[in-house]
Design an enzyme around this catalytic site. Structure first.
Site, mmCIF file in Angstrom:
data_model
loop_
_atom_site.group_PDB
_atom_site.id
_atom_site.type_symbol
_atom_site.label_atom_id
_atom_site.label_comp_id
_atom_site.label_asym_id
_atom_site.label_seq_id
_atom_site.Cartn_x
_atom_site.Cartn_y
_atom_site.Cartn_z
ATOM 1 C CB ALA A 67 31.528 83.932 62.691
ATOM 2 N N GLY A 112 30.682 80.877 58.525
ATOM 3 C CA GLY A 112 32.145 80.754 58.541
ATOM 4 C C GLY A 112 32.624 79.312 58.424
HETATM 5 N N1 COA Z 1 27.777 80.990 67.294
HETATM 6 C C1 COA Z 1 27.692 80.848 68.633
HETATM 7 N N2 COA Z 1 27.081 79.805 69.215
HETATM 8 C C2 COA Z 1 26.521 78.883 68.406
HETATM 9 C C3 COA Z 1 26.556 78.974 67.017
HETATM 10 C C4 COA Z 1 27.227 80.090 66.450
HETATM 11 N N3 COA Z 1 27.357 80.250 65.128
HETATM 12 N N4 COA Z 1 25.907 77.917 66.487
HETATM 13 C C5 COA Z 1 25.467 77.187 67.524
HETATM 14 N N5 COA Z 1 25.849 77.760 68.683
HETATM 15 C C6 COA Z 1 25.590 77.296 70.052
HETATM 16 C C7 COA Z 1 24.140 77.515 70.468
HETATM 17 O O1 COA Z 1 23.946 78.836 70.933
HETATM 18 C C8 COA Z 1 24.022 76.477 71.565
HETATM 19 O O2 COA Z 1 24.677 76.966 72.717
HETATM 20 P P1 COA Z 1 23.955 76.840 74.166
HETATM 21 O O3 COA Z 1 23.792 75.369 74.370
HETATM 22 O O4 COA Z 1 24.939 77.471 75.105
HETATM 23 O O5 COA Z 1 22.647 77.554 74.054
HETATM 24 C C9 COA Z 1 24.866 75.320 71.047
HETATM 25 O O6 COA Z 1 25.770 75.883 70.112
HETATM 26 C C10 COA Z 1 24.046 74.229 70.353
HETATM 27 O O7 COA Z 1 23.320 74.852 69.294
HETATM 28 P P2 COA Z 1 21.714 74.693 69.134
HETATM 29 O O8 COA Z 1 21.224 75.867 68.351
HETATM 30 O O9 COA Z 1 21.082 74.420 70.455
HETATM 31 O O10 COA Z 1 21.668 73.356 68.255
HETATM 32 P P3 COA Z 1 20.489 72.920 67.252
HETATM 33 O O11 COA Z 1 20.779 71.496 66.920
HETATM 34 O O12 COA Z 1 19.155 73.254 67.821
HETATM 35 O O13 COA Z 1 20.695 73.818 65.931
HETATM 36 C C11 COA Z 1 21.990 74.877 64.204
HETATM 37 C C12 COA Z 1 21.839 73.678 65.166
HETATM 38 C C13 COA Z 1 23.350 74.779 63.519
HETATM 39 C C14 COA Z 1 20.868 74.816 63.131
HETATM 40 C C15 COA Z 1 21.865 76.202 65.007
HETATM 41 O O14 COA Z 1 22.776 76.119 66.105
HETATM 42 C C16 COA Z 1 22.195 77.436 64.232
HETATM 43 O O15 COA Z 1 21.378 77.883 63.448
HETATM 44 N N6 COA Z 1 23.396 78.024 64.435
HETATM 45 C C17 COA Z 1 23.779 79.262 63.855
HETATM 46 C C18 COA Z 1 24.161 79.076 62.395
HETATM 47 C C19 COA Z 1 24.522 80.408 61.766
HETATM 48 O O16 COA Z 1 23.709 81.282 61.614
HETATM 49 N N7 COA Z 1 25.789 80.539 61.394
HETATM 50 C C20 COA Z 1 26.299 81.713 60.751
HETATM 51 C C21 COA Z 1 26.874 82.640 61.735
HETATM 52 S S1 COA Z 1 27.473 84.133 60.934
#
Ligand code: COA
Length: 260
Positions: A67, A112
């Site tokens: 999400a 999500g």
């Molecule tokens: N919601 C909103 N934005 C998200 C997102 C989420 N769940 N997951 C990733 N993004 C965004 C990041 O903020 C980033 O945006 P920006 O470039 O404007 O800063 C972009 O997507 C790329 O993500 P980034 O974190 O830079 O990629 P990464 O390769 O370093 O890491 C993940 C990848 C998936 C490990 C990491 O993005 C992450 O942990 N995401 C959240 C996962 C999560 O907790 N999901 C459950 C939500 S309830």
């Protein structure tokens, strides 16, 4: 003009491919995207030309990374229950759809995203896919059915572990646990999903829809699954497709099903 801002839809040979198209945010599910998924799934229900669907994410990195955390951060107590219930309603629609819906998991399926994949009838993962419910990292728990469906799919012990540790699974581990049906190289992902759907679409559609209903009944505390199955069996026996299927077998030819 497309009515979708966050999805791409493509209908080909009866298969509707729904692509969540927010690659710069790793296809995170904001409220608008959830609403659009609901509309797209409604099309799967309503349009006779759609025989099955694939749900996937844009780009090579993520199916859905969860999400949208920026939106979640703004939720009040009242809105948050509503937020979870609306998502659960849409994911329930996917689960109950009487046409097959396969998740093509092309990368991160977190929070999500993992819940969305689990709501589909089957999951095919690319070899770079990662699965997890990392909500406890954010002081949260899953809200779109994750505690329920993960437990259904992989059992209580492992579900407890993943939900409490926020650990991610690699695609092959997810396959071994029964969370995904197949793992394939990324470039073969959509083809594998289409191959599966084409096989299912060659069967009697009414029977396929009733299989979905009966299997779902296992997890519905209100239902007596055996009764659901007996009713569905009887429904098949009064269908034109049953007459066609049995006649075709006896006449040593391929059946031509009409879904009636
Ligand atoms: N919601 C909103 N934005 C998200 C997102 C989420 N769940 N997951 C990733 N993004 C965004 C990041 O903020 C980033 O945006 P920006 O470039 O404007 O800063 C972009 O997507 C790329 O993500 P980034 O974190 O830079 O990629 P990464 O390769 O370093 O890491 C993940 C990848 C998936 C490990 C990491 O993005 C992450 O942990 N995401 C959240 C996962 C999560 O907790 N999901 C459950 C939500 S309830």
């Amino acid at each position: 003009m497309s009515i979708y801002e966050n999805l791409l839809l493509d209908l080909n040979n009866g298969i509707l491919t729904i692509t969540i198209n927010r690659a710069d945010k790793l296809n995170a599910l904001n409220i608008d995207t959830i609403r659009e998924i609901k509309n797209a799934v409604q099309q799967v229900y309503d349009e006779p030309s759609v025989k099955g669907a694939i749900l996937t994410g844009a780009g090579p990195k993520a199916f859905v990374a969860g999400a949208d955390i920026a939106e979640i951060a703004e939720l009040s107590e009242v809105n948050s229950r509503n937020f979870a219930e609306r998502g659960q309603e849409v994911f329930g629609m996917i689960e109950r759809c009487n046409k097959p819906i396969i998740a093509a998991v092309n990368g991160f399926a977190l929070g999500g995203g993992c819940e969305l994949a689990m709501a589909c009838h089957m999951r095919v993962a690319s070899d770079n896919a990662r699965f997890g419910q990392p909500e406890v990292n954010l002081g949260l728990i899953p809200g779109y059915g994750g505690t329920q469906r993960l437990t259904q799919l992989i059992g209580k012990s492992k579900a407890m572990e993943l939900l409490m540790t926020a650990d991610m699974l690699y695609a092959e581990e997810a396959r071994q646990l029964g969370l995904v049906n197949y793992v394939v190289p990324q470039e073969q992902l959509l083809n594998k999903c289409r191959e599966l759907l084409e096989k299912i679409m060659s069967k009697a559609p009414l029977a396929v829809g009733l299989v979905i209903e009966c299997v779902n009944a296992v997890y519905d505390k209100e239902e007596n699954g055996y009764q659901t199955e007996a009713n569905a069996f009887a429904r098949c026996c009064t269908s034109e497709d049953f007459i066609e299927g049995t006649n075709a077998f006896l006449e040593k030819r391929k059946p031509v099903f009409k879904g009636q």
